[in-house]
Motif scaffolding. Structure first.
Motif, PDB file in Angstrom:
ATOM      1  N   GLU A  26      46.832  33.672  50.166  1.00 53.68           N
ATOM      2  CA  GLU A  26      46.179  34.859  49.233  1.00 53.68           C
ATOM      3  C   GLU A  26      46.926  34.916  47.872  1.00 53.68           C
ATOM      4  O   GLU A  26      46.634  34.576  46.809  1.00 53.68           O
ATOM      5  CB  GLU A  26      46.021  35.933  49.982  1.00 53.68           C
ATOM      6  N   LYS A  27      48.296  34.927  48.112  1.00 49.44           N
ATOM      7  CA  LYS A  27      49.222  34.962  46.958  1.00 49.44           C
ATOM      8  C   LYS A  27      49.013  33.504  45.943  1.00 49.44           C
ATOM      9  O   LYS A  27      49.191  33.589  45.015  1.00 49.44           O
ATOM     10  CB  LYS A  27      50.680  35.252  47.625  1.00 49.44           C
ATOM     11  N   LYS A  28      49.252  32.611  46.875  1.00 51.51           N
ATOM     12  CA  LYS A  28      48.913  31.125  46.529  1.00 51.51           C
ATOM     13  C   LYS A  28      47.676  31.036  45.759  1.00 51.51           C
ATOM     14  O   LYS A  28      47.796  30.467  44.365  1.00 51.51           O
ATOM     15  CB  LYS A  28      49.231  30.299  47.370  1.00 51.51           C
ATOM     16  N   SER A  29      46.609  31.572  46.093  1.00 53.77           N
ATOM     17  CA  SER A  29      45.493  31.410  45.876  1.00 53.77           C
ATOM     18  C   SER A  29      45.315  32.194  44.431  1.00 53.77           C
ATOM     19  O   SER A  29      44.967  31.834  43.221  1.00 53.77           O
ATOM     20  CB  SER A  29      44.313  31.731  46.378  1.00 53.77           C
ATOM     21  N   SER A  30      46.049  33.266  44.205  1.00 53.17           N
ATOM     22  CA  SER A  30      45.804  34.530  43.237  1.00 53.17           C
ATOM     23  C   SER A  30      46.730  33.685  41.901  1.00 53.17           C
ATOM     24  O   SER A  30      46.339  34.007  40.986  1.00 53.17           O
ATOM     25  CB  SER A  30      46.674  35.649  43.717  1.00 53.17           C
ATOM     26  N   LEU A  31      47.735  32.840  42.424  1.00 53.93           N
ATOM     27  CA  LEU A  31      48.277  32.199  41.169  1.00 53.93           C
ATOM     28  C   LEU A  31      47.851  31.097  40.551  1.00 53.93           C
ATOM     29  O   LEU A  31      48.226  30.658  39.673  1.00 53.93           O
ATOM     30  CB  LEU A  31      49.932  31.597  41.791  1.00 53.93           C
ATOM     31  N   LYS A  32      46.521  30.692  41.084  1.00 52.26           N
ATOM     32  CA  LYS A  32      45.704  29.701  40.359  1.00 52.26           C
ATOM     33  C   LYS A  32      44.678  30.265  39.581  1.00 52.26           C
ATOM     34  O   LYS A  32      43.929  29.564  39.050  1.00 52.26           O
ATOM     35  CB  LYS A  32      45.264  28.820  41.551  1.00 52.26           C
ATOM     36  N   GLU A  33      44.681  31.571  39.304  1.00 54.09           N
ATOM     37  CA  GLU A  33      43.504  32.321  38.784  1.00 54.09           C
ATOM     38  C   GLU A  33      43.971  33.182  37.562  1.00 54.09           C
ATOM     39  O   GLU A  33      44.763  34.040  37.753  1.00 54.09           O
ATOM     40  CB  GLU A  33      42.383  32.849  39.530  1.00 54.09           C
ATOM     41  N   ILE A  34      43.011  33.171  36.489  1.00 54.99           N
ATOM     42  CA  ILE A  34      43.273  34.254  35.278  1.00 54.99           C
ATOM     43  C   ILE A  34      42.205  35.062  35.405  1.00 54.99           C
ATOM     44  O   ILE A  34      40.949  34.638  35.520  1.00 54.99           O
ATOM     45  CB  ILE A  34      43.421  33.502  33.945  1.00 54.99           C
ATOM     46  N   LYS A  35      42.567  36.511  35.467  1.00 53.41           N
ATOM     47  CA  LYS A  35      41.653  37.334  35.359  1.00 53.41           C
ATOM     48  C   LYS A  35      41.838  38.159  34.054  1.00 53.41           C
ATOM     49  O   LYS A  35      42.845  38.508  33.654  1.00 53.41           O
ATOM     50  CB  LYS A  35      41.630  38.279  36.442  1.00 53.41           C
ATOM     51  N   THR A  36      40.761  38.290  33.254  1.00 52.93           N
ATOM     52  CA  THR A  36      40.856  38.856  31.998  1.00 52.93           C
ATOM     53  C   THR A  36      39.412  39.625  31.556  1.00 52.93           C
ATOM     54  O   THR A  36      38.645  39.883  32.574  1.00 52.93           O
ATOM     55  CB  THR A  36      41.259  37.894  30.814  1.00 52.93           C
ATOM     56  N   THR A  37      39.362  40.234  30.533  1.00 56.72           N
ATOM     57  CA  THR A  37      38.130  41.020  30.144  1.00 56.72           C
ATOM     58  C   THR A  37      37.453  40.722  28.930  1.00 56.72           C
ATOM     59  O   THR A  37      38.412  40.044  28.040  1.00 56.72           O
ATOM     60  CB  THR A  37      38.278  42.373  30.170  1.00 56.72           C
ATOM     61  N   MET A  38      36.457  40.914  28.427  1.00 54.84           N
ATOM     62  CA  MET A  38      35.787  40.977  27.171  1.00 54.84           C
ATOM     63  C   MET A  38      35.013  42.212  27.019  1.00 54.84           C
ATOM     64  O   MET A  38      34.524  42.768  28.097  1.00 54.84           O
ATOM     65  CB  MET A  38      34.975  39.482  27.042  1.00 54.84           C
ATOM     66  N   SER A  39      35.036  42.809  26.043  1.00 56.07           N
ATOM     67  CA  SER A  39      34.297  44.091  25.468  1.00 56.07           C
ATOM     68  C   SER A  39      32.700  44.127  25.516  1.00 56.07           C
ATOM     69  O   SER A  39      32.193  45.103  25.783  1.00 56.07           O
ATOM     70  CB  SER A  39      34.822  44.780  24.275  1.00 56.07           C
ATOM     71  N   MET A  40      32.375  42.936  25.199  1.00 52.29           N
ATOM     72  CA  MET A  40      30.965  42.797  25.093  1.00 52.29           C
ATOM     73  C   MET A  40      30.507  41.497  25.754  1.00 52.29           C
ATOM     74  O   MET A  40      31.128  40.465  25.611  1.00 52.29           O
ATOM     75  CB  MET A  40      30.405  42.756  23.618  1.00 52.29           C
ATOM     76  N   ASP A  41      29.400  41.347  26.402  1.00 47.63           N
ATOM     77  CA  ASP A  41      28.972  40.220  26.916  1.00 47.63           C
ATOM     78  C   ASP A  41      28.652  39.144  26.146  1.00 47.63           C
ATOM     79  O   ASP A  41      28.417  39.373  25.018  1.00 47.63           O
ATOM     80  CB  ASP A  41      27.766  40.722  27.939  1.00 47.63           C
ATOM     81  N   LYS A 228      42.826  48.416  34.290  1.00 46.07           N
ATOM     82  CA  LYS A 228      42.650  47.420  35.228  1.00 46.07           C
ATOM     83  C   LYS A 228      43.854  46.206  35.159  1.00 46.07           C
ATOM     84  O   LYS A 228      44.413  45.748  36.010  1.00 46.07           O
ATOM     85  CB  LYS A 228      41.583  46.371  34.918  1.00 46.07           C
ATOM     86  N   LEU A 229      44.449  46.179  34.004  1.00 46.61           N
ATOM     87  CA  LEU A 229      45.785  45.670  33.676  1.00 46.61           C
ATOM     88  C   LEU A 229      47.063  46.110  34.469  1.00 46.61           C
ATOM     89  O   LEU A 229      47.758  45.460  35.196  1.00 46.61           O
ATOM     90  CB  LEU A 229      46.082  45.403  32.343  1.00 46.61           C
ATOM     91  N   LEU A 230      47.059  47.337  34.187  1.00 44.12           N
ATOM     92  CA  LEU A 230      48.188  48.177  34.699  1.00 44.12           C
ATOM     93  C   LEU A 230      48.025  48.372  36.416  1.00 44.12           C
ATOM     94  O   LEU A 230      49.218  47.971  37.055  1.00 44.12           O
ATOM     95  CB  LEU A 230      48.175  49.485  34.467  1.00 44.12           C
ATOM     96  N   SER A 231      46.803  48.284  36.847  1.00 38.13           N
ATOM     97  CA  SER A 231      46.820  48.167  38.360  1.00 38.13           C
ATOM     98  C   SER A 231      46.950  46.648  39.126  1.00 38.13           C
ATOM     99  O   SER A 231      46.894  46.634  40.092  1.00 38.13           O
ATOM    100  CB  SER A 231      45.354  48.639  38.793  1.00 38.13           C
ATOM    101  N   GLY A 232      46.825  45.535  37.955  1.00 34.45           N
ATOM    102  CA  GLY A 232      46.842  44.357  38.679  1.00 34.45           C
ATOM    103  C   GLY A 232      45.727  43.691  39.032  1.00 34.45           C
ATOM    104  O   GLY A 232      45.420  42.653  39.432  1.00 34.45           O
ATOM    105  N   GLU A 233      44.294  44.362  38.441  1.00 27.28           N
ATOM    106  CA  GLU A 233      43.054  43.963  38.791  1.00 27.28           C
ATOM    107  C   GLU A 233      42.802  42.619  37.769  1.00 27.28           C
ATOM    108  O   GLU A 233      41.979  41.772  38.316  1.00 27.28           O
ATOM    109  CB  GLU A 233      41.952  45.080  38.516  1.00 27.28           C
ATOM    110  N   ILE A 234      43.251  42.685  36.864  1.00 25.64           N
ATOM    111  CA  ILE A 234      43.376  41.698  35.961  1.00 25.64           C
ATOM    112  C   ILE A 234      44.825  41.339  35.322  1.00 25.64           C
ATOM    113  O   ILE A 234      45.718  42.068  35.684  1.00 25.64           O
ATOM    114  CB  ILE A 234      42.640  41.867  34.595  1.00 25.64           C
ATOM    115  N   ASN A 235      45.230  39.966  35.005  1.00 29.91           N
ATOM    116  CA  ASN A 235      46.451  39.807  34.824  1.00 29.91           C
ATOM    117  C   ASN A 235      46.792  39.335  33.238  1.00 29.91           C
ATOM    118  O   ASN A 235      47.817  38.717  32.779  1.00 29.91           O
ATOM    119  CB  ASN A 235      47.049  38.554  35.655  1.00 29.91           C
ATOM    120  N   MET A 236      45.735  39.330  32.429  1.00 29.34           N
ATOM    121  CA  MET A 236      45.681  39.364  30.961  1.00 29.34           C
ATOM    122  C   MET A 236      44.701  39.916  30.223  1.00 29.34           C
ATOM    123  O   MET A 236      43.623  40.387  30.821  1.00 29.34           O
ATOM    124  CB  MET A 236      45.061  37.636  30.738  1.00 29.34           C
ATOM    125  N   LEU A 237      45.198  40.636  29.302  1.00 27.40           N
ATOM    126  CA  LEU A 237      44.304  41.391  28.341  1.00 27.40           C
ATOM    127  C   LEU A 237      44.717  41.283  26.765  1.00 27.40           C
ATOM    128  O   LEU A 237      45.568  41.140  26.490  1.00 27.40           O
ATOM    129  CB  LEU A 237      44.594  43.014  28.611  1.00 27.40           C
TER     130      LEU A 237
END
Length: 496
Positions: A26-41, A228-237
């Motif tokens: 799971e850790k290895k998998s998580s290191l292969k993904e970026i999770k971020t947000t956008m304010s509008m679709d 979400k950034l502080l909690s680790g749900e995303i890793n880029m903001l």
């Protein structure tokens, strides 16, 4: 009993090993993904219907044009391996790169380029992708790897339109729901108003992406995205509030000018702002340094015209405007407009602009002006202010472009979204002259002289280019800023 204990012990060991491996995977998998947000679709999956900079920011990873933007703001070859322009500026010849595949696995050929250009130009019955494509007179295939575009007349701005995506001709009827490009990422999943998921395209013609997957969550609320950034749900903001940086010491925080111009617009056709002296007085009464310090924690570049210093080749230098309360009062008295009230309409989803309005309201009290602040929904702002021009004053950010014409045409008299209601015949002449010229020195000189007019006539009040702050997990590297809305995920890496 010993046998039972032994069995239990072995079972626990096996279970522990399984959990360890699972967690490790799971850790290895998580290191292969970026999770971020956008304010509008995103506003469309169709590259020829995309309008918002937020959409382009993500979709540049999916669609590529004949040319693409570089971090320095130059245009670099992409689907076109090279190109040349005739001396009269009307004929563009592109050599198409070989070995490019679309996300559906089909090879790109010159027929796909011809189809895409015809669609952009509206020559197939569809609306043109932008006004610049209406300048196209004809499109001709020269050979299996060469195509020509002939313009009706020379247009120095046209080349910047060619970052628009090339698509496969067999997908003509599916552009709105089946996005197929040639970029380093393809769309794996799209859930409207929820998320868009990008997946690495293994057959990409250029340098392949290192990160397998990018998930972009649609999160309209800035505070929710921050948590979400502080909690680790995303890793880029992207677009972090400068005042919150002290909470992000465990992240890699990167900032740079974003080629955006924050303006305090005064409707030039509404009294008393139809009087230049009033506009100049308000500019003199504003302390831009205080705004930059209070709103952006000092992370901003003070401006005097509608162009950021990021546009090094075209921008004029600041003359060093400073707050001058007495001179402001003098100009108001000369104009006959003293102690009046007006309302600033501000889009509520941009705290930076709301906070700026509050500071300006306080500053203008010093020259006897009473300012009311009306926060409105973004859709309301677009309809009432941007399109309807029904406002007295507003504060907003104008997104930067690679093309100086796209930045400065906003103030031309016949531009449909000239919501400032600014009019100046000499300004119009300079902008049109730069657009039609093929001489670089003339183009640069015209754009600089036009900016002088914006400053001298105070077409609007130019506050700052707010530095964009992006926070990333410290394992993420390779992030670069572009002078337009574009997050190039393909250049980014995640380390152990």
């Amino acid at each position: 009993m010993k046998k039972l204990n032994k069995i239990v012990g072995v079972t626990l060991i096996l279970l522990t090993s399984f959990l360890f491996l699972a967690c490790g995977n799971e850790k290895k998998s998580s290191l292969k993904e970026i999770k971020t947000t956008m304010s509008m679709d995103i506003d469309s999956l169709n590259p020829y219907k995309m309008v918002s900079s937020g959409t382009e920011e993500i979709m540049y990873n999916v669609f590529e044009g004949l040319l693409m933007p570089s971090p320095s703001g130059e245009l670099i070859p992409a689907i076109a391996e090279s190109y040349k322009v005739s001396e009269d500026g009307t004929l563009y010849t592109f050599k198409i790169r070989k070995g490019i595949k679309f996300h559906n696995g089909n090879p790109l050929d010159v027929k796909d380029v011809e189809f895409s250009l015809n669609r952009m130009a509206g020559k197939d019955g569809n609306p043109p992708a932008s006004a610049l494509f209406q300048e196209i007179a004809e499109i001709n295939i020269v050979s299996e790897d060469e195509i020509q575009i002939r313009l009706k007349e020379a247009d120095s701005a046209f080349i910047y339109a060619l970052t628009k995506g090339i698509v496969p001709d067999e997908n003509a009827q599916e552009l709105d729901k089946n996005p197929i490009g040639t970029g380093p990422y393809m769309i794996k999943q799209y859930d409207r108003e929820q998320q868009i998921v990008l997946e690495k395209f293994n057959d990409y013609w250029g340098d392949k992406a290192s990160i397998d997957k990018v998930t972009v969550l649609v999160v309209p609320n800035n505070e929710t995205a921050f948590l979400k950034l502080l909690s680790g749900e995303i890793n880029m903001l992207s677009r972090v509030d400068a005042k919150r940086l002290n909470e992000l010491k465990n992240f890699n925080n990167i900032s740079a000018p974003q080629n955006t111009v924050q303006i305090f617009a005064l409707n030039n056709k509404v009294a008393p702002f139809d009087d230049e002296r009033v506009r100049k007085a308000i500019n003199l009464a504003i302390d831009k340094d205080e705004i930059i310090k209070s709103v952006m924690g000092g992370n901003g570049i003070k401006l005097e015209t509608n162009m950021s210093p990021v546009m090094k080749k075209y921008v004029i230098e600041n003359i060093g405007e400073k707050q001058n309360i007495e001179e402001a009062k003098k100009l108001l008295k000369e104009s006959g407009h003293e102690n009046f009230s007006f309302t600033i309409k501000v889009p509520s989803n941009y705290p930076m602009h709301v906070n700026t309005a509050q500071i300006i309201a306080e500053q203008l009290k010093e020259i006897g002006l009473n300012v009311k602040i009306e926060t409105v929904e973004w859709t309301t702002w677009l309809s009432e202010v941007y399109s309807g021009r029904k406002y007295e004053a507003t504060i907003v950010g104008l997104t930067g472009k690679l093309d100086p014409y796209a930045i400065l045409r906003r103030y031309t008299s016949d531009y449909k979204n000239n919501f400032f209601n600014f009019q100046d015949k000499e300004y119009d002449r300079l902008i049109e002259g730069a657009k039609k010229s093929t001489v670089d020195e003339v183009i640069v000189a015209n754009y600089k002289e036009a900016q002088e007019i914006l400053r001298d006539r105070q077409a609007a009040i130019y506050i700052m280019d707010p530095e964009l702050i992006t926070s990333l997990d410290k394992k993420i590297s390779g992030f670069e800023y572009y002078p337009l809305s574009y997050i190039n995920f393909a250049k980014m890496k995640i380390g152990e």
